[in-house]
Design a protein around this motif. Structure first.
Motif, PDB file in Angstrom:
ATOM      1  N   VAL A 172       0.922  48.518  17.609  1.00 27.61           N
ATOM      2  CA  VAL A 172       1.514  49.786  18.044  1.00 27.61           C
ATOM      3  C   VAL A 172       1.966  50.587  16.820  1.00 27.61           C
ATOM      4  O   VAL A 172       1.744  51.795  16.729  1.00 27.61           O
ATOM      5  N   THR A 173       2.585  49.884  15.870  1.00 27.88           N
ATOM      6  CA  THR A 173       3.077  50.554  14.672  1.00 27.88           C
ATOM      7  C   THR A 173       1.922  51.125  13.853  1.00 27.88           C
ATOM      8  O   THR A 173       1.974  52.267  13.387  1.00 27.88           O
TER       9      THR A 173
ATOM     10  N   VAL B  38       6.456  53.507  17.521  1.00 28.22           N
ATOM     11  CA  VAL B  38       7.637  52.839  16.963  1.00 28.22           C
ATOM     12  C   VAL B  38       8.109  51.804  17.980  1.00 28.22           C
ATOM     13  O   VAL B  38       8.253  52.119  19.162  1.00 28.22           O
ATOM     14  N   VAL B  39       8.345  50.565  17.530  1.00 28.83           N
ATOM     15  CA  VAL B  39       8.751  49.494  18.447  1.00 28.83           C
ATOM     16  C   VAL B  39      10.224  49.166  18.241  1.00 28.83           C
ATOM     17  O   VAL B  39      10.695  49.067  17.105  1.00 28.83           O
ATOM     18  N   HIS B  40      10.947  49.034  19.362  1.00 29.03           N
ATOM     19  CA  HIS B  40      12.369  48.673  19.332  1.00 29.03           C
ATOM     20  C   HIS B  40      12.551  47.397  20.142  1.00 29.03           C
ATOM     21  O   HIS B  40      11.834  47.179  21.112  1.00 29.03           O
TER      22      HIS B  40
ATOM     23  N   GLU C 101       4.926  61.643  19.786  1.00 24.40           N
ATOM     24  CA  GLU C 101       5.864  60.606  19.377  1.00 24.40           C
ATOM     25  C   GLU C 101       5.906  59.548  20.470  1.00 24.40           C
ATOM     26  O   GLU C 101       6.064  59.885  21.647  1.00 24.40           O
ATOM     27  N   PHE C 102       5.743  58.271  20.094  1.00 20.31           N
ATOM     28  CA  PHE C 102       5.740  57.208  21.103  1.00 20.31           C
ATOM     29  C   PHE C 102       6.658  56.066  20.680  1.00 20.31           C
ATOM     30  O   PHE C 102       6.548  55.539  19.578  1.00 20.31           O
ATOM     31  N   HIS C 103       7.586  55.716  21.574  1.00 13.66           N
ATOM     32  CA  HIS C 103       8.505  54.610  21.322  1.00 13.66           C
ATOM     33  C   HIS C 103       8.324  53.539  22.384  1.00 13.66           C
ATOM     34  O   HIS C 103       8.272  53.851  23.579  1.00 13.66           O
ATOM     35  N   LEU C 104       8.245  52.292  21.955  1.00 15.60           N
ATOM     36  CA  LEU C 104       8.133  51.172  22.885  1.00 15.60           C
ATOM     37  C   LEU C 104       9.385  50.301  22.739  1.00 15.60           C
ATOM     38  O   LEU C 104       9.696  49.827  21.646  1.00 15.60           O
ATOM     39  N   VAL C 105      10.118  50.133  23.841  1.00 19.70           N
ATOM     40  CA  VAL C 105      11.329  49.312  23.822  1.00 19.70           C
ATOM     41  C   VAL C 105      11.020  47.984  24.515  1.00 19.70           C
ATOM     42  O   VAL C 105      10.692  47.959  25.701  1.00 19.70           O
TER      43      VAL C 105
ATOM     44  N   ARG D  68      14.923  55.113  14.444  1.00 18.08           N
ATOM     45  CA  ARG D  68      15.065  53.760  14.963  1.00 18.08           C
ATOM     46  C   ARG D  68      16.473  53.512  15.485  1.00 18.08           C
ATOM     47  O   ARG D  68      16.935  52.377  15.498  1.00 18.08           O
ATOM     48  N   ALA D  69      17.092  54.573  15.933  1.00 14.89           N
ATOM     49  CA  ALA D  69      18.474  54.462  16.394  1.00 14.89           C
ATOM     50  C   ALA D  69      18.632  53.280  17.334  1.00 14.89           C
ATOM     51  O   ALA D  69      17.882  53.126  18.284  1.00 14.89           O
TER      52      ALA D  69
END
Lengths: 489, 227
Positions: free
Chosen positions: A91-92, A97-99, A306-310, B2-3
């Motif tokens: 993903v990165t 962005v991975v959380h 913008e893509f974030h994966l939690v 990355r908060a």
């Protein structure tokens, strides 16, 4: 037993929706008194059962697909650490962005921070079990961010200030007249009002939702989704849906935030050939759901920039730690087990207290929270086995329920005061320990016949035995025990 | 950006490595007990052992399944496709239609007078798309058994939003794009491309399980199957 799981944190209390306010039997009694609810449920579950059976019957290799589905998920669970790291790398590498979130509180804080960073005070949402589980909408509201549910049923639930009662059809407990009322009363308060001449025809109600939400879609800067699958090998995410609200959320906004349980992985792209057959047929009873969206990181010029994966734990590792319970993490949230369950069909989803209702909820919720916090759920079943038969990933729910019941008993054993059940069992053990005591006990039991009354049944024993006779009749003890009869020959 | 990711959790069990390290450590503790699971047996119908249908039978199955899920279907041929497209658009009363790059066959830079073709370069905004009557695309793969059209943003398909916002979606499928089942489709597709799998028009059964076509996606899906 229970000490095995100590040290593995479960989903924390006070946040999210995994715990009911009342034990199952109490909540079920209320639900059983609601005739409208029971009619809606019987119609809905009966319809989906028949559709599912028809489309599963069409597939000659269903049994092989089911076996493969279970095996792939077991492979994921056995190597979960490696697959998660691989997913993060992929993903990165492709612009996402991975959380990582240990629990609901942490996940809510991460998402709230991301929405704020995007400069948004409202978000559109695709129906997602994970975000319901963690109570994300409430956390966002507390931070002054409005979250709009865009699935039609979730919209009905949200506008009705209500909670979902089915994984797949969350507003299964509402009929068309109630939905019309809700739309007329609530839509205008939060956006485009419903037309004044709105009828209760499903087509008209769907049209009202389309118009109400279209403006929100076209204006939204941030969308929040769950995920049905994530491919570790490639970093590809998949969302299956019917209405197109998912496509809207996954394509139109600038920022996409996806919250996903850590167990939703498959190792390879090829594995989806199994699950994209198992899921739609088990879930909605369709050969294929109308829309499936797949994306990998950020696609230049196409969709969110913008893509974030939690990645969410919230009690999943605690579930993973129990070798006899971990198969519950194979679940792909199809809800086939709800629709065949004789208990669910009568009580509906609210009685289970958790966002995961029905048979799968009865094994999943207590494991995510720790059995003490959902101690009545492993008993919310007749152990008939229908859920196991339809499960597309072959989770042996009945066997797991029995195992969890033993965990509940083990957990209670640590209490100082014995429970009534333990007191009865201890008394029985004492009596059975000696032939003389046992004979005396059987004779004494004959006195119980006096309580029988005209129905010749025990229907109303005093506490603590009332816990048994409150829901079932006990037979009268016989006039003569076998031992007495034998002795007189 | 990355908060939160590296902040410590408010509750229990804080490990020095942060959330990622802690979750991975929990997983290793949880799964350290068992033998490796057996390999996955793929004895279902895989891409290598297809269902056995081909040629006309495969196309007929696709048409049958599309119709069953309330898509409109027209049969055509590669030579006749332009005329079929015009017929479909005219019957629908579509005046302005978005066209994905590369969908129009040679010699088809215009259709009938009165039908305006709107290209996606520069990219159309969602609001502009919302004002059009329909969209014309091709596809990457079509799955006969499930009546599914797969778009992967390749030639003739365009961005995902193109086939989403307009209320009418006209798709051209050629015989070479049709496969039997899901495994063959998965084998042909590139997972790193954005994909949309479409099976019938947008639908909901959320109100008393009555199926209603058309909620947020195109309310009408029309497919031209070319042999």
């Amino acid at each position: 037993m229970s000490q095995v799981f100590l040290g593995m944190p479960t989903a924390p209390p006070g946040v999210g929706h995994l715990r009911g306010r009342r034990p199952f039997p109490e909540a079920a009694r209320t639900a059983l008194g609601d005739a409208q609810l029971r009619r809606n449920l019987a119609k809905a579950t009966g319809t989906i059962r028949a559709k599912r059976a028809a489309v599963v019957g069409e597939v000659p290799d269903w049994a092989e697909l089911r076996t493969a589905g279970a095996a792939i998920k077991d492979q994921v669970l056995a190597g979960l650490d490696g697959y998660l790291v691989q997913l993060e790398e992929q993903v990165t590498a492709r612009g996402g962005v991975v959380h990582w979130a240990r629990d609901a509180t942490e996940a809510n804080r991460i998402v709230t921070g991301l929405v704020r960073a995007a400069g948004a005070d409202e978000v559109v949402k695709v129906k997602s079990m994970a975000t319901q589980e963690i109570g994300l909408n409430e956390a966002l509201a507390a931070a002054g961010i409005a979250a709009w549910e865009t699935d039609l049923a979730e919209l009905i639930v949200q506008l009705g200030h209500d909670s979902p009662s089915h994984i797949l059809v969350p507003a299964i407990h509402r009929n068309r007249a109630e939905i019309r009322e809700i739309f007329l009363r609530e839509m205008g308060k939060v956006g485009l009002p419903a037309p004044a001449d709105l009828t209760d025809q499903p087509r008209a109600l769907a049209e009202a939702a389309r118009l109400h939400l279209r403006r929100k879609f076209l204006e939204a800067g941030v969308a929040i989704s769950g995920a049905n699958f994530a491919v570790a090998e490639t970093g590809t995410l998949a969302v299956v849906e019917s209405e197109g609200n998912g496509r809207m959320c996954l394509t139109l906004p600038r920022t996409l935030i996806t919250v996903m349980g850590i167990e939703k992985l498959v190792p390879t792209w090829r594995d989806l050939e199994v699950f994209l057959q198992l899921l739609p047929r088990s879930s909605t009873g369709e050969r294929m759901n109308p829309y499936t969206s797949m994306w990998t990181g950020v696609h230049e010029g196409d969709g969110p920039s913008e893509f974030h994966l939690v990645l969410l734990d919230n009690g999943r590792t605690a579930t993973l730690a129990d070798p006899q319970g971990r198969a519950a993490l194979r679940c792909i949230r199809c809800s086939a087990c709800l629709n065949v369950c004789p208990v669910y069909e009568r009580t509906g989803g609210h009685a289970y207290g958790s966002v995961y209702p029905g048979p799968i909820g009865a094994v999943l919720s207590p494991q995510l929270t720790g059995v003490e916090d959902n101690a009545s759920l492993p008993y919310a079943s007749t152990l008939c086995g229908a859920c196991y038969d339809v499960c597309p990933v072959a989770i042996d729910i009945p066997q797991m329920l029995v195992h969890l019941r033993s965990r509940v008993v083990d957990a209670k054993r640590d209490h100082k005061l014995p429970t009534p059940e333990q007191a009865v069992m201890a008394a029985a053990a004492y009596a059975m320990d000696s032939p003389a005591r046992w004979t005396a006990a059987l004779r004494a039991a004959r006195l119980g016949r006096l309580l029988g009354g005209r129905r010749r049944k025990l229907t109303n024993l005093p506490p603590p035995l009332s816990a048994w006779t409150g829901t079932r009749d006990a037979p009268l003890p016989p006039r003569q025990s076998f031992r007495d009869w034998w002795a007189k020959r | 950006m990355r908060a939160g990711a590296d902040e410590t959790s408010g509750g229990y069990g804080e490990a020095p490595g942060g959330a990622k390290e802690e979750i991975l450590a929990r997983i290793r503790t949880a799964t350290g007990d068992g033998p490796a699971p057996p390999p996955v047996a793929r004895d279902y119908r895989t891409a290598e052992q297809p269902a056995g249908l081909d040629g006309e039978a495969l196309l007929e199955l696709l048409v049958d399944r599309l119709v069953d899920y309330r898509a409109l279907v027209r049969r055509s041929t590669t030579a006749m496709v332009a005329a079929t497209v015009v017929a479909a658009l005219t019957e629908r009363g579509v005046r302005r239609v978005a066209v994905a790059d590369g969908i129009l066959p040679q010699g088809l830079d215009r259709l009938e007078p009165g039908i305006e073709l709107v290209g996606d370069d520069p990219p159309l905004t969602p609001a502009q798309l919302d004002g059009l009557d329909g969209v014309l695309t091709g596809c990457a793969v079509a799955i006969a058994e499930t009546g599914t059209i797969v778009l992967d943003a390749g030639p003739g398909q365009g961005r995902r939003v193109l086939s989403l916002v307009p209320d009418y979606h006209l798709v051209v499928v050629t015989a070479a794009q049709v496969v039997g089942g899901v495994p063959q489709a998965v084998a042909r597709l590139d997972p790193t491309r954005p994909q949309t799998w479409i099976s019938g028009p947008s639908a909901t059964s959320d109100i008393e399980l009555d199926r209603v076509e058309g909620v947020h996606g195109p309310r009408t899906l029309e497919v031209i199957v070319c042999s």
